[in-house]
Design a protein around this motif. Structure first.
Motif, PDB file in Angstrom:
ATOM      1  N   LEU A 304       0.857  -0.952   0.051  1.00 15.45           N
ATOM      2  CA  LEU A 304       0.145   0.668   0.088  1.00 15.45           C
ATOM      3  C   LEU A 304       0.642   1.083   0.194  1.00 15.45           C
ATOM      4  CD1 LEU A 304      -2.701  -1.252   2.455  1.00 15.45           C
ATOM      5  CD2 LEU A 304      -2.704  -0.800   0.230  1.00 15.45           C
ATOM      6  N   SER A 305       1.653   0.765   0.387  1.00 12.97           N
ATOM      7  CA  SER A 305       2.975   2.698   0.320  1.00 12.97           C
ATOM      8  C   SER A 305       3.568   2.352  -0.453  1.00 12.97           C
ATOM      9  CB  SER A 305       4.207   2.207   1.427  1.00 12.97           C
ATOM     10  OG  SER A 305       3.395   1.805   2.401  1.00 12.97           O
ATOM     11  N   TRP A 306       4.034   1.708  -1.583  1.00 11.26           N
ATOM     12  CA  TRP A 306       4.264   1.235  -2.859  1.00 11.26           C
ATOM     13  C   TRP A 306       3.096   2.255  -3.665  1.00 11.26           C
ATOM     14  CZ3 TRP A 306       2.077  -0.860  -6.810  1.00 11.26           C
ATOM     15  CH2 TRP A 306       2.409  -0.076  -8.231  1.00 11.26           C
ATOM     16  N   VAL A 307       1.627   1.752  -3.246  1.00 11.38           N
ATOM     17  CA  VAL A 307       0.906   2.646  -4.087  1.00 11.38           C
ATOM     18  C   VAL A 307       0.138   3.615  -3.861  1.00 11.38           C
ATOM     19  CG1 VAL A 307      -1.960   2.997  -3.985  1.00 11.38           C
ATOM     20  CG2 VAL A 307      -0.829   0.114  -3.790  1.00 11.38           C
ATOM     21  N   PHE A 308       0.661   4.366  -2.863  1.00  9.11           N
ATOM     22  CA  PHE A 308       0.601   5.955  -2.385  1.00  9.11           C
ATOM     23  C   PHE A 308       1.895   6.570  -2.586  1.00  9.11           C
ATOM     24  CE2 PHE A 308      -2.444   4.043   1.096  1.00  9.11           C
ATOM     25  CZ  PHE A 308      -3.934   4.259  -0.011  1.00  9.11           C
ATOM     26  N   PHE A 309       2.605   6.147  -2.478  1.00 11.35           N
ATOM     27  CA  PHE A 309       4.635   7.086  -3.064  1.00 11.35           C
ATOM     28  C   PHE A 309       4.488   7.265  -4.373  1.00 11.35           C
ATOM     29  CE2 PHE A 309       5.345   5.479   1.504  1.00 11.35           C
ATOM     30  CZ  PHE A 309       5.007   7.043   1.826  1.00 11.35           C
ATOM     31  N   ASN A 310       4.076   6.460  -5.214  1.00 11.22           N
ATOM     32  CA  ASN A 310       4.146   6.533  -6.346  1.00 11.22           C
ATOM     33  C   ASN A 310       2.610   7.437  -7.286  1.00 11.22           C
ATOM     34  OD1 ASN A 310       6.207   4.498  -7.918  1.00 11.22           O
ATOM     35  ND2 ASN A 310       5.462   3.800  -6.470  1.00 11.22           N
ATOM     36  N   GLY A 311       2.084   8.035  -6.745  1.00 12.00           N
ATOM     37  CA  GLY A 311       0.672   8.707  -6.664  1.00 12.00           C
ATOM     38  C   GLY A 311      -0.151   7.827  -7.722  1.00 12.00           C
ATOM     39  N   ILE A 312      -0.438   6.894  -7.270  1.00 13.42           N
ATOM     40  CA  ILE A 312      -1.707   5.692  -7.743  1.00 13.42           C
ATOM     41  C   ILE A 312      -3.200   6.010  -6.921  1.00 13.42           C
ATOM     42  CG2 ILE A 312      -3.016   3.291  -8.160  1.00 13.42           C
ATOM     43  CD1 ILE A 312      -0.134   2.655  -8.751  1.00 13.42           C
ATOM     44  N   GLN A 313      -3.827   6.355  -7.843  1.00 10.40           N
ATOM     45  CA  GLN A 313      -5.305   7.073  -7.573  1.00 10.40           C
ATOM     46  C   GLN A 313      -6.450   6.189  -6.776  1.00 10.40           C
ATOM     47  OE1 GLN A 313      -5.727  10.691  -9.896  1.00 10.40           O
ATOM     48  NE2 GLN A 313      -5.215  11.577  -7.832  1.00 10.40           N
ATOM     49  N   LEU A 314      -6.329   5.527  -5.756  1.00 13.61           N
ATOM     50  CA  LEU A 314      -7.736   4.574  -5.563  1.00 13.61           C
ATOM     51  C   LEU A 314      -8.926   5.420  -5.811  1.00 13.61           C
ATOM     52  CD1 LEU A 314      -5.806   2.306  -2.847  1.00 13.61           C
ATOM     53  CD2 LEU A 314      -5.691   1.626  -5.011  1.00 13.61           C
ATOM     54  N   ALA A 315     -10.047   4.312  -5.470  1.00 13.91           N
ATOM     55  CA  ALA A 315     -11.630   4.781  -6.168  1.00 13.91           C
ATOM     56  C   ALA A 315     -11.704   4.469  -4.707  1.00 13.91           C
ATOM     57  CB  ALA A 315     -11.585   4.254  -6.767  1.00 13.91           C
ATOM     58  N   PHE A 316     -11.495   5.683  -4.143  1.00 15.86           N
ATOM     59  CA  PHE A 316     -12.132   5.759  -2.271  1.00 15.86           C
ATOM     60  C   PHE A 316     -13.495   6.105  -2.811  1.00 15.86           C
ATOM     61  CE2 PHE A 316      -7.830   5.534  -0.715  1.00 15.86           C
ATOM     62  CZ  PHE A 316      -7.847   4.525  -0.180  1.00 15.86           C
ATOM     63  N   SER A 317     -13.889   7.607  -3.545  1.00 14.61           N
ATOM     64  CA  SER A 317     -14.516   8.025  -3.095  1.00 14.61           C
ATOM     65  C   SER A 317     -15.871   6.996  -3.723  1.00 14.61           C
ATOM     66  CB  SER A 317     -14.506   9.594  -3.167  1.00 14.61           C
ATOM     67  OG  SER A 317     -13.989   9.503  -4.601  1.00 14.61           O
ATOM     68  N   TYR A 318     -15.628   6.479  -4.316  1.00 12.75           N
ATOM     69  CA  TYR A 318     -16.229   5.884  -5.923  1.00 12.75           C
ATOM     70  C   TYR A 318     -16.490   4.373  -5.526  1.00 12.75           C
ATOM     71  CZ  TYR A 318     -14.800   9.587  -9.122  1.00 12.75           C
ATOM     72  OH  TYR A 318     -14.502  10.520  -8.776  1.00 12.75           O
ATOM     73  N   PHE A 319     -16.646   3.865  -3.869  1.00 12.98           N
ATOM     74  CA  PHE A 319     -16.654   2.431  -4.320  1.00 12.98           C
ATOM     75  C   PHE A 319     -17.991   2.290  -3.846  1.00 12.98           C
ATOM     76  CE2 PHE A 319     -12.333   1.032  -1.492  1.00 12.98           C
ATOM     77  CZ  PHE A 319     -11.759   0.943  -2.802  1.00 12.98           C
ATOM     78  N   ALA A 320     -18.904   3.449  -3.530  1.00  8.60           N
ATOM     79  CA  ALA A 320     -20.051   3.228  -3.011  1.00  8.60           C
ATOM     80  C   ALA A 320     -20.478   2.560  -4.739  1.00  8.60           C
ATOM     81  CB  ALA A 320     -21.030   4.617  -3.069  1.00  8.60           C
ATOM     82  N   GLN A 321     -20.293   3.038  -5.933  1.00 11.34           N
ATOM     83  CA  GLN A 321     -20.899   3.098  -6.878  1.00 11.34           C
ATOM     84  C   GLN A 321     -20.969   1.342  -7.993  1.00 11.34           C
ATOM     85  OE1 GLN A 321     -20.102   5.948  -9.826  1.00 11.34           O
ATOM     86  NE2 GLN A 321     -20.146   7.260  -8.214  1.00 11.34           N
ATOM     87  N   ILE A 322     -19.697   0.864  -7.197  1.00  9.71           N
ATOM     88  CA  ILE A 322     -18.673  -1.080  -7.404  1.00  9.71           C
ATOM     89  C   ILE A 322     -20.422  -1.498  -6.968  1.00  9.71           C
ATOM     90  CG2 ILE A 322     -17.211  -2.606  -7.129  1.00  9.71           C
ATOM     91  CD1 ILE A 322     -15.553  -0.265  -6.177  1.00  9.71           C
ATOM     92  N   PRO A 323     -20.731  -2.598  -7.414  1.00 11.90           N
ATOM     93  CA  PRO A 323     -21.680  -3.991  -7.583  1.00 11.90           C
ATOM     94  C   PRO A 323     -20.876  -4.297  -6.226  1.00 11.90           C
ATOM     95  CG  PRO A 323     -21.209  -3.231  -9.850  1.00 11.90           C
ATOM     96  CD  PRO A 323     -20.157  -2.056  -9.045  1.00 11.90           C
ATOM     97  N   PRO A 324     -22.248  -4.771  -5.676  1.00 13.51           N
ATOM     98  CA  PRO A 324     -21.430  -5.615  -4.127  1.00 13.51           C
ATOM     99  C   PRO A 324     -20.834  -7.081  -4.498  1.00 13.51           C
ATOM    100  CG  PRO A 324     -23.431  -5.207  -3.921  1.00 13.51           C
ATOM    101  CD  PRO A 324     -22.401  -4.856  -5.201  1.00 13.51           C
ATOM    102  N   ASN A 325     -20.822  -7.411  -5.001  1.00  7.75           N
ATOM    103  CA  ASN A 325     -20.597  -8.913  -5.771  1.00  7.75           C
ATOM    104  C   ASN A 325     -19.051  -8.073  -7.048  1.00  7.75           C
ATOM    105  OD1 ASN A 325     -21.676  -7.668  -8.260  1.00  7.75           O
ATOM    106  ND2 ASN A 325     -22.232  -9.676  -9.082  1.00  7.75           N
ATOM    107  N   ILE A 326     -18.249  -7.264  -6.510  1.00  4.38           N
ATOM    108  CA  ILE A 326     -17.487  -7.030  -8.038  1.00  4.38           C
ATOM    109  C   ILE A 326     -15.736  -8.247  -7.265  1.00  4.38           C
ATOM    110  CG2 ILE A 326     -16.083  -5.745  -6.031  1.00  4.38           C
ATOM    111  CD1 ILE A 326     -14.793  -4.133  -8.047  1.00  4.38           C
ATOM    112  N   PRO A 327     -15.767  -8.273  -8.473  1.00  3.27           N
ATOM    113  CA  PRO A 327     -14.408 -10.313  -8.204  1.00  3.27           C
ATOM    114  C   PRO A 327     -13.613  -9.725  -7.850  1.00  3.27           C
ATOM    115  CG  PRO A 327     -15.177  -9.043 -10.431  1.00  3.27           C
ATOM    116  CD  PRO A 327     -15.683  -8.440 -10.147  1.00  3.27           C
TER     117      PRO A 327
END
Length: 472
Positions: A304-327
């Motif tokens: 997770l540190s690698w993700v954040f330090f490399n400027g990769i943007q997780l879709a935190f504010s959009y999780f509500a839009q993801i279907p509950p059965n995302i595989p």
């Protein structure tokens, strides 16, 4: 008396009609002969009964390859009898497990098709010294193995839980959470060959059986029917697997994906139709796939540190839009999003030094056809002896044709016919042009085919054929 005479006359007419039908349709007699030979365990479908058969296939094009007869064996003896019956009556034979095939290699028009799922899906484990072995039936899937073995053990497998283990192991078998091929784990198999004989093959086999042992672990469907497979399990837990929706575009992500990392492996995927069935595509639609080395907290924190330090943007504010059965492991098969009407895939393996150029070129195709195609890169596994792959799959006849044209037009870069670059379950084409891409040792395998199946009873369009031998 009149009633008895009427019944007698009716019976005579029925018998005459059946006899006449047999004279006109030889399949009726052949069907009864096969049913008699395999009674009481085997079940045989003939004529109109085949129309009621549940295909359960990944690519619905396979269901158009209507066999002449379908047999559902219960025992190894049923399989042996069916093989001898096909050979004695000059019938082609085909056989299927779970049917998760892009190229329909498990089906053949007008053949005697064996549905091996009726032989069971049991998985039995056995401890020998430090090794744990799993003994698999023809109907076994990735999921049945997972449900049976201890959580402290693992094996090489793909992402879709419904894939059959037989075809997967016998033709290589690539998985994202290991750096070895599935066929490397095979320790023994029971094989019915083209003469109907049963052979037990393993590393101690000698002579022509040793050659068959080698061939069966590369192109098994061309040489025999496996009725029992034994594999060696890994004495370690399954590597954890993260599936993270991100907002960044492909070029940015490709520049950040490492060849290998201390915490594990990283890859990219995009499959809008499956990950976002409600058309709520996040960012540019890309999914970051991370395979961790282990379950230790430091490993997850490092990833997770690698993700954040490399400027990769997780879709935190959009999780509500993801279907509950995302595989997380292609569970969408079970969610009813499969099968596709058509499937065609280009998958190739490239050295780490070259794969980014190939990946970028194939992404340019995907970007124009995201509604009907998917993409997968890696995960890249560092200096592993097994090369990383890049995949584009399309699910309509139109996009499949466009994909083939694109690959041919860019063949100087993509090298679609480079020996050893392809995966047999994911062919670009079924012509001889690409056969060495799947089988770089094709000539050696063809010579073994001459020994064990010179008449090509186990014919497969994308398999091995007996060439240059008597009786071929």
């Amino acid at each position: 008396y009149a009633g008895k005479e009427a019944v007698h006359m009716l019976q005579s007419r029925v018998q005459s009609h059946v006899a006449a039908h047999r004279r006109v349709d030889p399949d009726v007699a052949l069907c009864e002969e096969l049913r008699t030979a395999t009674w009481p365990t085997g079940r045989v479908l003939c004529g109109g009964e085949i129309l009621t058969y549940g295909w359960d296939v990944y690519n619905e094009q396979c269901a158009k390859l209507t066999p002449r007869f379908i047999m559902q064996p219960k025992t190894t003896e049923d399989v042996q009898k069916a093989v001898r019956f096909a050979k004695n009556n000059n019938l082609n034979i085909s056989f299927r497990g779970q049917g998760h095939t892009y190229n329909c290699a498990a089906f053949q028009q007008n053949s005697l098709n064996l549905d091996l799922r009726t032989m069971g899906s049991t998985v039995t484990t056995r401890k020998i010294g430090e090794d744990t072995l799993a003994i698999l039936s023809p109907g076994s899937t990735f999921q049945t193995i997972k449900d049976t073995i201890s959580s402290q053990l693992s094996f090489t497998h793909g992402t879709c839980p419904t894939v059959g283990v037989m075809g997967f192991h016998l033709h290589g078998g690539w998985g994202a959470t290991t750096d070895t091929w599935a066929n490397e784990s095979i320790v023994q198999m029971e094989v019915v060959t083209a003469d109907g004989a049963l052979h037990t093959l393993n590393a101690e086999s000698t002579g022509e059986e040793a050659q068959l042992w080698n061939a069966m672990r590369v192109a098994g469907s061309s040489f025999g029917i496996v009725t029992e497979l034994t594999i060696r399990l890994f004495n370690r837990r399954e590597r954890p697997y993260l599936v993270l929706p991100v907002l960044n575009d492909f070029d940015f992500l490709l520049s950040k994906v490492p060849n290998g990392a201390a915490f594990g492996w990283v890859g990219l995927a995009r499959w809008d139709k499956v990950f976002y069935p409600q058309s709520t595509v996040l960012g540019h639609g890309w999914i970051l796939q991370i395979v961790l080395n282990d379950l230790y907290p430091w490993t997850l924190t490092s990833a997770l540190s690698w993700v954040f330090f490399n400027g990769i943007q997780l879709a935190f504010s959009y999780f509500a839009q993801i279907p509950p059965n995302i595989p997380t492991n292609a569970e969408t098969w079970l969610n009813g999003l499969y099968p596709f009407q058509d499937s065609a895939v280009f998958t190739r393996f490239y050295p780490l030094s070259d794969i980014r150029d190939k990946a970028k070129l194939l992404e340019s195709f995907l970007s124009q056809h995201v509604d009907n195609c998917r993409y997968n890169l890696g995960p890249l596994q560092g200096e592993s002896a097994r090369l990383p792959l890049v995949t584009v799959e399309c699910n309509t006849l139109q996009t499949a044709a466009l994909l083939k044209d694109f690959v041919r037009q860019n063949s100087a870069v993509l090298l679609p016919d480079k020996p050893g670059s392809g995966y047999i379950n994911l062919p670009l084409d079924d012509t001889s042009t690409y056969r060495e891409a799947y089988f770089p040792q094709y000539d050696e395998l063809a010579a073994i085919k001459c020994l064990w199946d010179p008449s090509d009873l186990f014919y497969s369009r994308v398999g091995i054929h007996p060439e240059g031998c008597s009786g071929s």
